[in-house]
Structure formats: C-alpha cells, structure tokens
Design a protein around this motif. Sequence first.
Motif, PDB file in Angstrom:
ATOM      1  N   LEU B  15      37.103  79.516  80.668  1.00  0.00           N
ATOM      2  CA  LEU B  15      36.931  78.693  79.466  1.00  0.00           C
ATOM      3  C   LEU B  15      38.266  78.425  78.801  1.00  0.00           C
ATOM      4  O   LEU B  15      39.119  79.296  78.722  1.00  0.00           O
ATOM      5  CB  LEU B  15      36.001  79.390  78.474  1.00  0.00           C
ATOM      6  CG  LEU B  15      34.590  79.638  78.987  1.00  0.00           C
ATOM      7  CD1 LEU B  15      33.824  80.466  77.988  1.00  0.00           C
ATOM      8  CD2 LEU B  15      33.891  78.324  79.225  1.00  0.00           C
ATOM      9  N   ASN B  16      38.361  77.202  78.320  1.00  0.00           N
ATOM     10  CA  ASN B  16      39.610  76.822  77.659  1.00  0.00           C
ATOM     11  C   ASN B  16      39.362  76.811  76.153  1.00  0.00           C
ATOM     12  O   ASN B  16      39.076  75.776  75.579  1.00  0.00           O
ATOM     13  CB  ASN B  16      40.006  75.430  78.147  1.00  0.00           C
ATOM     14  CG  ASN B  16      41.228  74.915  77.449  1.00  0.00           C
ATOM     15  OD1 ASN B  16      42.084  75.684  77.043  1.00  0.00           O
ATOM     16  ND2 ASN B  16      41.301  73.602  77.294  1.00  0.00           N
ATOM     17  N   ILE B  17      39.437  77.990  75.563  1.00  0.00           N
ATOM     18  CA  ILE B  17      39.077  78.062  74.145  1.00  0.00           C
ATOM     19  C   ILE B  17      40.328  78.226  73.293  1.00  0.00           C
ATOM     20  O   ILE B  17      41.115  79.145  73.505  1.00  0.00           O
ATOM     21  CB  ILE B  17      38.107  79.231  73.891  1.00  0.00           C
ATOM     22  CG1 ILE B  17      36.867  79.037  74.756  1.00  0.00           C
ATOM     23  CG2 ILE B  17      37.703  79.302  72.432  1.00  0.00           C
ATOM     24  CD1 ILE B  17      36.075  80.284  74.932  1.00  0.00           C
ATOM     25  N   ASP B  18      40.469  77.325  72.353  1.00  0.00           N
ATOM     26  CA  ASP B  18      41.627  77.380  71.466  1.00  0.00           C
ATOM     27  C   ASP B  18      41.314  78.363  70.332  1.00  0.00           C
ATOM     28  O   ASP B  18      40.440  78.108  69.496  1.00  0.00           O
ATOM     29  CB  ASP B  18      41.888  75.967  70.923  1.00  0.00           C
ATOM     30  CG  ASP B  18      42.977  75.955  69.872  1.00  0.00           C
ATOM     31  OD1 ASP B  18      43.695  76.957  69.752  1.00  0.00           O
ATOM     32  OD2 ASP B  18      43.108  74.917  69.183  1.00  0.00           O
TER      33      ASP B  18
END
Lengths: 203, 403
Positions: B15-18
Amino acid sequence: MARRAIKLTTMVGAMAKFAERTEDNDLVLRAKTQAEALGRLYEMYYERIFRFCVHRLFNKEIAEDVTSAVFLHVARGIRDFAGRSEQDFRNWLYAIAANQANAYIRKTSRRKKLLAEAAGSMIPAVAGSADISFEPDWPRLYAAILRLKPKHQTIVTLRFFENFSYEQIAQILDVKEANVRVTLHRILNKLRNQLQTVYDGEI
Amino acid sequence: MFKDEADFEKVVGRLNIDTEPNPAHRENLRRQMLSVFNRAKQESATRIIVFRTLRRLTMKSPITKIAAAAAIIIAVLIGLNIVGTSTPAFAEIVKPFLIARTASFKMTMEVEGVPTQTFDCFYAEPMRMRQTNHEQGAIVISDFQQGKIVTLMPAQNKAMIVEMENLPEDQSKFNMFREIRKHLQEAQDTEDESVQFLGEKKIDGLTVIGYHVQKPAVDITVWADPQTKLPVEMTNTSGPTTYTMTEIVFDVELDESLFNLEIPEGYTIRTMQVDASEPTEDDLVEMFRIWAKHMDGNLPSVLDMNATMEFVKYQHKKLKEKGQEPSEEIALELQKTIMRMGRGGVFVQQLPAESDWHYVGKDVKFPDAEKPIFWYRPEGSETYRVIYGDLSIKDVAPENLPQ
C-alpha cells in the motif's frame, strides 16, 4: 581484550537504555503536573498516533481530527491517569486512539468516504510480478476489514500497519497475549472467507 | 488470495499510504492541548484552594465551622457544586468567542428553498474574513478596515473587488464572526432571560451542553464540550437563513497571505462601489422602485433571502424569452442591481420586533396608490409609517392601520 571491549560496550548500551527508560518514565510522572513534560510526550507520540489514525481511517484530514481528539483527551485526563511508566502511557494513548477511531467509523455514512479514500491508497500491482498471485483487491479487502468488529479492526491495524508484537497489542487492548493470537487467526480466516465469497459470487 | 499472516503482511506492504503529518496541525494541536491542560490545572488548583479554605475556616472557629458546613449543605441543596465541577456557565462557553484573535471553522448556510452552501472560514482581527465556498469554488476575502471585499474565482481566473463607501463606525454587522461576538457579549453582560440552558445532547458521540440566546433579531445556539468548555457547534439564525459553524478552533496560526487582497496575476478584474452607510426607509422605497421596474410592475412576494432568488429567476426567464444569453455584462449589472436593492432588505432585517413591521405587497401592482404594501412603527413614534403601492408614504395612527 576484544571480548572485554564488546562486553563493556554492551553494558554501556544497556545502561544507556535503562537511563533512557527511567527518564521516559519520569517524564510520564511529571506530565501529570507539568506542561513542559506533557509537551515532550506529545512530541514523542504525535507522529505515531497520527500514523495509526491514517492507517485506521485512510484520510489524512480525518486522521488529524481524530489525532486532535486523542491528545485533547490526554490533556484532560492525564492528571487522573494511574499509569507510571512510559509503557503504561503508550498503552493508554493507543487505547484512546483506537476508541476515537472506532467512534468515527461507527457512522455508516462515513464508511463510504473511507472506502473511497482507501481505494486510492494502493499502488497498482506491477504486471508480471511473481508476487501478486495472492493479491486481493485492496478496496475490497478494506471493505472486509470495515465489516469486522471495531476491536478486531484495531488488532489488524496494530499488527499489520504498526507492526506491534502480540504482547504489545495485548497490553493496549488489556487482554491476554494468547487471546490476541487466536483472535488474529480467526480474523484472517474471516477476511479470507469474505473475500472468497465476493470473488466466487462474481464468477 | 493471501494464505497466511505473512501473505497478508505483503498485501499491506504494497500500500502506498502517505502518513506524513502536517506541521501546522502538529503545532496547533500542541498549543491547543497545552491550553486545555493548563485550564484543567487551574480548575484543579481552585478545587484545592476551596477545600483548604474551608478546612482552615472549620479549624479556626466553631462559628465559621458551622457557617462553612451550612454553606456546603446549601450549595448541595440548591444544586450548586462549589468544588468547581458544575455545568460550565454561559460566560465560560462564550469566552473563547469573545477573546479570540483568530479562528477557523466550517460553516453551512441554509435558506429554505435554496441549496445549502458550505464554506471553510478563517477569521482574524481586525475584522478580516476568508471564506471558501465549496459549491462554487469562490474565495471571498473581506477586510472591513480597508473597506474591501475581494471575490476570487480561480476556475475562471476572475476577480471582483467591492469597495465599500461610507462605512459606519460599528462594522460588526458586516462580519459574521464579529456580529455573533457582539450578541454574545451583550447576552453575557445582561445575563437576563434571553439566555436559556438547553441541557445535554450528543454530537458525533461527544456529549455537549447547549445555551440558546434569543432576543429581537438574535437567535443563537451554542453547543460546547463541558470538559474543555470549548464551543463545538454554533447556530445563528437570521430571518430565513441559518448559519451553522462547526470544527471551530480559536487562536490558530493563520498566515497573513490568507487575507491578502491583491488579485493574482492573470485574473480579469471587475470593481464595484457599494454604499455601506446605515440603510434608511428611503432605501426600502428605492428597493420597491427598482423591483417594480425590473419585474414588470410586480412587487416582491416576500421580504427575505427568497426574494433575491425570485428576482434572479424572473430576470433569467425574461432573458430566455428574448432569446438572450445571460452574458457577463448582464450578470454584472444584475449583481449591482441586487446589491443596491439589498440596502432596502437590510433596513427591514434590522427593524426590531417592536417595530411591528408588516409586508403585504405580494399581489399589489405598482403604482396602485390605494393599496398599502408595508408598514412599521419607527422607534419612539406613536404612529406608523405606511408605504403604498405607488410608493407614497403616510403617517397612520395604529387604529387606522390596514386590517
């Protein structure tokens, strides 16, 4: 000679860690009456709690609101907080964060927004990647997580997003470690079954 | 499908979670948290002082011992809690409104029959506001010390500057935040029956307590967190319009650039002058005159915000009938006309309930000299001012008023 040096270094390291822990524990005790100490605890934990909230809610704005609620709760309640160590404080803080996040998610209308946000959180899988055979669709997985009991959702976040040990999760949720292991096993089974049902249904 | 815990970890790992925090939020929350902490500390100290004082008194003399004991009993009997954990008083709840130098909040504006408008608002002393409208994407920046309102429409690269002339000394009515503050201050000063305690309710799971302020032309409800004593929601009803403020944060750090009145490069600018002096009866008559001129001799159905909608719809219909498109020039002219008429609307809005104003012009055609359309009693006057369909005005005794 070399062994002695290693031993000495290890001892110094252990003493430094002990001193650090003692200092952190002292900080927690002082934070009950001193704003400066509370401010330092805040600096230590703001990012961790914010990250937990983002991982729980997948929306930075909402995560900010929930983080605010957590620390304001701390400011109001720290005088009556019975814990004495930094570990007690951490467990208390995460328990508050878990409750606040659950309270937010409890409203059905908000879930739709969270799901939409979660859909944008996934990097598209690389075509031909050998590792994606098990890959479920993330929005569906998150939808399945949201269908779990709030406490179970918290366990998933703490374990997989925050990388907490079973022991730490047990302390935060005030349950036995074995209980966390069993529950997590059941949670994964449940998620797998739910996702399987979705896929089978489509076929 | 994931097989086990390790597989599941891999899913999460992809997951590309900021999770990068916003430094401004971090700093604001720190300040807010320490402020709540310090307030709680003071309350706690007050509790200790009260107890110590009572104990000292009871130790010193048998008479004061009895008196102190009696004081506690009386306090319990009448529902007071002298150790400071009672329901926060109205003054405590409204205090942040009265002393804040800056504030940020969300606001919804609801008018019956009109789509709800939502705004992100920032307020800063002295008399500055920035409102971003979600529905239309317009940004309105007002600075009443400079007598200027700037409306930016970034999507169209357009800007409108309104220059206010003849600004009165008390400009609070132009700034919603200041207007609310003024009413709350008055309500707090008088401490009369205009302030009612509403009890408890829940907002998003949080237990809040409320107060309602009702006076002529004032209808404000404040809900606050009894623990922090900070307002959670405030509703201000003015005629048919209800403004609701939520997510209220006081004394936030606001960048000066938020209130910058300079127009960004590349924008098309329109400028308009507006008379901001106190409206009078003449403005109301002028409003009827303009209305009749643009509405084929008809007069407004009502005198509230819905009248503006009625006017705009009618003009749009007329343009359509003529096969004309509502060009920018026409829209600007229309806006000027509405603002000119708005002074008449403000005059009516400001009339106190004691003025006993009535409007009955709905089915009257201009210039019908026989039919009254509006009457009110000016402050201190024995007679009423009655405006007729030809816009003539007469002083009429109460017994001779139209039925």
